[in-house]
Motif scaffolding. Structure first.
Motif, PDB file in Angstrom:
ATOM      1  N   ASP B   7       4.837  -4.015  -2.839  1.00  0.00           N
ATOM      2  CA  ASP B   7       3.998  -4.980  -2.933  1.00  0.00           C
ATOM      3  C   ASP B   7       3.863  -5.257  -4.663  1.00  0.00           C
ATOM      4  O   ASP B   7       3.865  -4.298  -5.340  1.00  0.00           O
ATOM      5  N   ASP B   8       3.648  -6.521  -4.949  1.00  0.00           N
ATOM      6  CA  ASP B   8       3.654  -6.745  -6.329  1.00  0.00           C
ATOM      7  C   ASP B   8       2.196  -6.501  -6.909  1.00  0.00           C
ATOM      8  O   ASP B   8       1.904  -6.533  -8.106  1.00  0.00           O
ATOM      9  N   ARG B   9       1.371  -6.328  -6.171  1.00  0.00           N
ATOM     10  CA  ARG B   9      -0.195  -6.089  -6.595  1.00  0.00           C
ATOM     11  C   ARG B   9      -0.470  -4.854  -6.514  1.00  0.00           C
ATOM     12  O   ARG B   9      -0.609  -3.965  -5.555  1.00  0.00           O
ATOM     13  N   ILE B  10      -0.917  -4.315  -7.805  1.00  0.00           N
ATOM     14  CA  ILE B  10      -1.006  -2.744  -7.923  1.00  0.00           C
ATOM     15  C   ILE B  10      -2.214  -2.388  -7.139  1.00  0.00           C
ATOM     16  O   ILE B  10      -2.105  -1.233  -6.440  1.00  0.00           O
ATOM     17  N   ASP B  11      -3.290  -2.936  -6.984  1.00  0.00           N
ATOM     18  CA  ASP B  11      -4.541  -2.516  -6.224  1.00  0.00           C
ATOM     19  C   ASP B  11      -4.016  -2.181  -4.783  1.00  0.00           C
ATOM     20  O   ASP B  11      -4.587  -1.371  -4.189  1.00  0.00           O
ATOM     21  N   GLU B  50      18.172   4.502   2.183  1.00  0.00           N
ATOM     22  CA  GLU B  50      18.992   5.172   3.109  1.00  0.00           C
ATOM     23  C   GLU B  50      18.034   6.567   3.637  1.00  0.00           C
ATOM     24  O   GLU B  50      17.939   6.789   4.632  1.00  0.00           O
ATOM     25  N   ALA B  51      17.077   7.026   2.711  1.00  0.00           N
ATOM     26  CA  ALA B  51      16.400   8.309   2.930  1.00  0.00           C
ATOM     27  C   ALA B  51      14.931   7.805   3.501  1.00  0.00           C
ATOM     28  O   ALA B  51      14.111   8.663   4.053  1.00  0.00           O
ATOM     29  N   CYS B  52      14.857   6.486   3.182  1.00  0.00           N
ATOM     30  CA  CYS B  52      13.421   6.036   3.678  1.00  0.00           C
ATOM     31  C   CYS B  52      13.296   6.095   5.458  1.00  0.00           C
ATOM     32  O   CYS B  52      14.392   5.811   6.110  1.00  0.00           O
ATOM     33  N   GLN B  53      12.139   6.391   5.738  1.00  0.00           N
ATOM     34  CA  GLN B  53      12.032   6.570   7.362  1.00  0.00           C
ATOM     35  C   GLN B  53      10.948   5.278   7.718  1.00  0.00           C
ATOM     36  O   GLN B  53      10.751   4.980   8.797  1.00  0.00           O
ATOM     37  N   LEU B  54      10.202   4.903   6.569  1.00  0.00           N
ATOM     38  CA  LEU B  54       9.336   3.944   7.155  1.00  0.00           C
ATOM     39  C   LEU B  54       8.792   2.703   5.993  1.00  0.00           C
ATOM     40  O   LEU B  54       8.800   3.297   4.663  1.00  0.00           O
ATOM     41  N   LEU B  55       9.020   1.663   6.089  1.00  0.00           N
ATOM     42  CA  LEU B  55       8.915   0.463   4.931  1.00  0.00           C
ATOM     43  C   LEU B  55       7.706  -0.144   5.106  1.00  0.00           C
ATOM     44  O   LEU B  55       7.400  -0.958   6.166  1.00  0.00           O
ATOM     45  N   PHE B  56       6.667  -0.395   3.920  1.00  0.00           N
ATOM     46  CA  PHE B  56       5.437  -1.305   4.367  1.00  0.00           C
ATOM     47  C   PHE B  56       5.828  -2.319   3.366  1.00  0.00           C
ATOM     48  O   PHE B  56       6.178  -2.235   1.948  1.00  0.00           O
ATOM     49  N   GLN B  57       5.888  -3.347   3.670  1.00  0.00           N
ATOM     50  CA  GLN B  57       6.235  -4.769   2.991  1.00  0.00           C
ATOM     51  C   GLN B  57       5.245  -5.726   2.774  1.00  0.00           C
ATOM     52  O   GLN B  57       4.699  -6.224   3.959  1.00  0.00           O
ATOM     53  N   ASP B  58       4.743  -6.202   1.416  1.00  0.00           N
ATOM     54  CA  ASP B  58       3.854  -7.091   1.361  1.00  0.00           C
ATOM     55  C   ASP B  58       4.800  -8.338   1.512  1.00  0.00           C
ATOM     56  O   ASP B  58       5.931  -8.426   1.202  1.00  0.00           O
ATOM     57  N   ILE B  59       4.104  -9.487   2.279  1.00  0.00           N
ATOM     58  CA  ILE B  59       4.926 -10.784   2.378  1.00  0.00           C
ATOM     59  C   ILE B  59       4.856 -11.600   1.242  1.00  0.00           C
ATOM     60  O   ILE B  59       5.739 -12.016   0.583  1.00  0.00           O
ATOM     61  N   ASN B  60       3.358 -11.971   0.711  1.00  0.00           N
ATOM     62  CA  ASN B  60       3.273 -12.808  -0.465  1.00  0.00           C
ATOM     63  C   ASN B  60       3.779 -12.173  -1.687  1.00  0.00           C
ATOM     64  O   ASN B  60       2.685 -11.718  -2.394  1.00  0.00           O
ATOM     65  N   MET B  61       5.026 -12.362  -2.219  1.00  0.00           N
ATOM     66  CA  MET B  61       5.081 -11.757  -3.484  1.00  0.00           C
ATOM     67  C   MET B  61       5.680 -12.535  -4.582  1.00  0.00           C
ATOM     68  O   MET B  61       6.446 -13.743  -4.139  1.00  0.00           O
ATOM     69  N   LEU B  84       4.929  -5.194   8.074  1.00  0.00           N
ATOM     70  CA  LEU B  84       4.587  -6.206   7.157  1.00  0.00           C
ATOM     71  C   LEU B  84       3.014  -6.333   7.046  1.00  0.00           C
ATOM     72  O   LEU B  84       2.518  -6.154   7.890  1.00  0.00           O
ATOM     73  N   VAL B  85       2.779  -6.207   5.812  1.00  0.00           N
ATOM     74  CA  VAL B  85       1.553  -6.339   5.360  1.00  0.00           C
ATOM     75  C   VAL B  85       1.004  -7.620   4.580  1.00  0.00           C
ATOM     76  O   VAL B  85       1.728  -8.103   3.579  1.00  0.00           O
ATOM     77  N   THR B  86       0.095  -8.237   4.986  1.00  0.00           N
ATOM     78  CA  THR B  86      -0.295  -9.471   4.311  1.00  0.00           C
ATOM     79  C   THR B  86      -1.806  -9.688   4.392  1.00  0.00           C
ATOM     80  O   THR B  86      -2.541  -9.245   5.313  1.00  0.00           O
ATOM     81  N   ALA B  87      -2.264 -10.698   3.531  1.00  0.00           N
ATOM     82  CA  ALA B  87      -3.564 -11.231   3.757  1.00  0.00           C
ATOM     83  C   ALA B  87      -3.868 -12.379   4.754  1.00  0.00           C
ATOM     84  O   ALA B  87      -4.872 -12.964   4.923  1.00  0.00           O
ATOM     85  N   TYR B  88      -2.741 -12.970   4.923  1.00  0.00           N
ATOM     86  CA  TYR B  88      -2.461 -14.164   5.869  1.00  0.00           C
ATOM     87  C   TYR B  88      -2.169 -14.081   7.233  1.00  0.00           C
ATOM     88  O   TYR B  88      -0.928 -13.642   7.109  1.00  0.00           O
TER      89      TYR B  88
END
Lengths: 418, 235
Positions: B7-11, B50-61, B84-88
């Motif tokens: 996510d590009d937003r640190i908060d 490769e080692a990752c088991q779960l990815l939380f990805q923000d959409i609006n970046m 996918l995590v998003t505000a929209y």
């Protein structure tokens, strides 16, 4: 004279069964006045057809079938071809049962008593028609009568036939009279029962339609309220914008360009959130889902969504509303209760098309286990809830789909695949 | 468990990371959370993915957007669950195209994260559970979702898997018990099928993605169909 009265009584029984058969497969025409005398019109016309034209011989059956076909055209919404087909089937069954009765009675005392023979065969005919009606899938409303009730309805005609048979085989004249009296009484009870059953079905059907209309109205009202609320929110926003614009103006005037920029950025984002909505590429699904989604948000019920592209689904608008709102309303209602007890409730919603099939699944928490039998809820909440699910089932059946309900102590699941 | 938050937003990153840590503490899970602030950078990090088991990805970046990032990662690691995590809300449909496992809204993350993680962890455990069998061919390790179906042939049971076919001397009843609650259904006295590979069940026949048709006896039909529908509802 007695002969003619007896003929007419036998004919009445025959017409009763015939009408049950026709009603099962054909849609009745509207018109209270016309339908009120339907039974007697059929009795009269068929009686006339039965006693006239004996000289035609075997060809008479064609005459009777034709008469029935034309009569049906007046009372049912059918083409002549359909009417003719059902008349043939009906007549064939009548003749077959008559024939079997004659065969069985051959040699016994029954042979001389044509009227009793007719009574037996006509009652058997009515029982057969009831069976056909019970297992016919064309008229769904008969599903409203439970298996136990059907058993009760069947009991009386079966006893009547037993009464007749006892009468034929009893040697004693007095006993025969007693059985005759009993049997005729039972036939009368049969007819009353059938009338009662017909009324029950019609009443249930009317209630079902009324509830459906009420539900549609409620949906429409909710939709209007939803729009009004959006409009109200927009008005408030417009008021805010006036203030926000003047803030930006002041910021720029004072040379705080960076602050002005970051302020406008925040504003655009908040507008995007405000305008956000579930999008499934289907306007009606979107409307219902967003309305329910907002109501969940207001009630602080969390939703975990999995929606897909529903462009290709081919349900009628009303059916979509029935399907989605009934299942979602149930989920919201239960979640509200859970929220009160535990402070937390999450609804899982899956709605997507896979291999041209629509999969709609709702999972919601429950306060107590809901008893489910044959994928219907044994409702404690009264008929309304049950009818909501019956409507869903009706849509599912129309498209040859499947519905499964399941529930344990914590979670209720409903899955519909069309 | 290795989790990546992009996510590009640190908060927002911090908020999600805190929520996940709280959840881990509550449920006694150990999470190693790595944060990334750009899609490009994440796509470069092969070893981390490769080692990752779960990815939380923000959409609006900024730069490469979240959907593109998720799509690229999914191409390479199709089994990695992506949330996918998003505000929209408008992106829900795009999330579907990316085959995201879940779609979470930032405004009710605190309410939904626990439920979502419960589901995901159950799913990950199910899919990552390594099953060891002593086949006629030797001892082989399999994931549950490698197995397409198992068929009884004479005294043996044959595993038809994505890695080939293996034979085992074990009763199908025992195998059914071992695979309980893992997404398998007993379609027939001599067939145990992983429901993910079923395309349809109709007219007393079950069709699999491989084209294989399995007869479903009348006595079992309603139950098999029911289990399959409940599985589809939760999938």
């Amino acid at each position: 004279m007695t002969f003619w009265v007896l003929i007419f009584i036998a004919e009445m029984l025959e017409v009763k069964g015939t009408l049950y058969f026709f009603d099962t497969f054909m849609e009745k025409r509207d018109g209270g006045y016309r339908n009120r005398y339907r039974f007697f019109v059929y009795c009269g016309v068929l009686c006339l057809a039965a006693v006239t034209g004996v000289w035609i011989g075997m060809l008479k059956c064609i005459l009777i079938i034709l008469v029935m076909s034309f009569l049906n055209l007046a009372y049912y919404e059918v083409s002549f071809r359909q009417s003719f087909l059902f008349s043939i089937i009906n007549y064939t069954m009548l003749v077959l049962i008559d024939y079997v009765t004659v065969l069985l009675g051959r040699g016994g005392s029954i042979q001389e008593k044509w009227f009793l023979q007719a009574l037996i065969s006509k009652t058997a005919f009515i029982i057969l028609m009831l069976f056909i009606r019970r297992f016919s899938k064309t008229r769904k409303s008969y599903g409203l009568i439970t298996g136990k009730e059907w058993f009760q309805f069947f009991c009386v005609p079966v006893f009547t036939v037993v009464g007749f048979i006892l009468m034929f085989y009893s040697e004693n004249d007095d006993m025969q009279n007693v059985f005759l009296f009993l049997s005729v009484g039972l036939v009368a009870i049969n007819l009353i029962l059938m009338e009662f059953m017909q009324n029950t079905i019609e009443k249930e059907e009317r209630i079902k339609i009324a509830v459906l209309t009420e539900q549609n109205q409620k949906n429409r009202i909710a939709d209007y309220q939803d729009r009004e609320e959006i409009y109200e929110r927009q008005r408030r926003k417009m008021h805010d914008y006036k203030n926000q614009l003047s803030t930006i103006q002041t910021l720029i005037k004072n040379g705080h360009t960076d602050e002005a920029l970051s302020f406008t950025q925040k504003l655009t984002e908040s507008i995007a959130v405000e305008m956000s909505a579930i999008n499934t590429n289907h306007p009606v699904v979107n409307a219902v889902l967003n309305q329910k989604y907002r109501s969940m948000q207001e009630k602080h019920i969390a939703v975990i969504l999995k929606v897909g592209d529903l462009q290709e689904i081919c349900l009628e608008e009303e059916e979509i509303v029935i399907l989605l709102s009934n299942l979602l309303d149930n989920a919201i209602r239960e979640s509200e209760k859970v929220l009160k007890n535990t402070g937390k409730a999450v609804i899982h919603l899956k709605l997507e098309c896979e291999d041209h099939k629509l999969i709609f699944a709702v999972r919601n928490p429950v306060t107590e286990k809901v008893e489910i039998e044959n994928d219907t809820i044994k409702s404690k909440r009264g008929d309304h809830h049950g009818i909501g699910l019956l409507n869903v089932k009706a849509v599912v059946d129309k498209y040859g789909g499947d519905m499964v309900l399941s529930c344990d102590e914590n979670e209720f699941k409903a899955v519909v695949i069309l | 468990m290795n989790i990546i938050i992009c996510d590009d937003r640190i908060d927002d990153r911090k908020n999600l990371s805190d929520l996940l840590s709280d959840y881990g503490e509550k449920k006694n899970y150990e999470f190693a959370i790595t944060e990334y602030d750009s899609g490009e950078q994440l796509c470069e990090e092969q070893s981390a993915l490769e080692a990752c088991q779960l990815l939380f990805q923000d959409i609006n970046m900024q730069g490469m957007d979240g959907l593109k990032t998720a799509m690229r990662i999914k191409e390479k690691y199709p089994k990695l669950p992506v949330v996918l995590v998003t505000a929209y809300m408008n992106y829900a449909l795009d999330g579907y195209k990316v085959k995201a496992s879940r779609f979470l809204l930032k405004d009710n993350l605190a309410d939904t994260i626990e439920e979502c993680m419960d589901d995901l962890i159950a799913e990950i455990n199910k899919n990552c559970r390594i099953l060891k069998f002593r086949f006629v061919e030797g001892t082989i390790k399999l994931y549950a979702d490698d197995i397409i179906y198992i068929e009884t042939e004479l005294h043996k049971n044959v595993f038809y898997t994505e890695k080939g076919t293996f034979q085992i001397y074990k009763k199908l009843d025992e195998l059914e018990n071992e695979f309980k609650d893992m997404g398998f259904v007993r379609a027939h006295l001599s067939f145990l099928v992983y429901m993910r590979y079923i395309t349809k069940i109709s007219g007393y026949v079950m069709t699999l993605t491989t084209g294989k048709k399995i007869p479903v006896p009348k006595a079992r039909y309603a139950q098999v169909k029911r289990e399959y529908m409940l599985y589809k509802g939760e999938e």
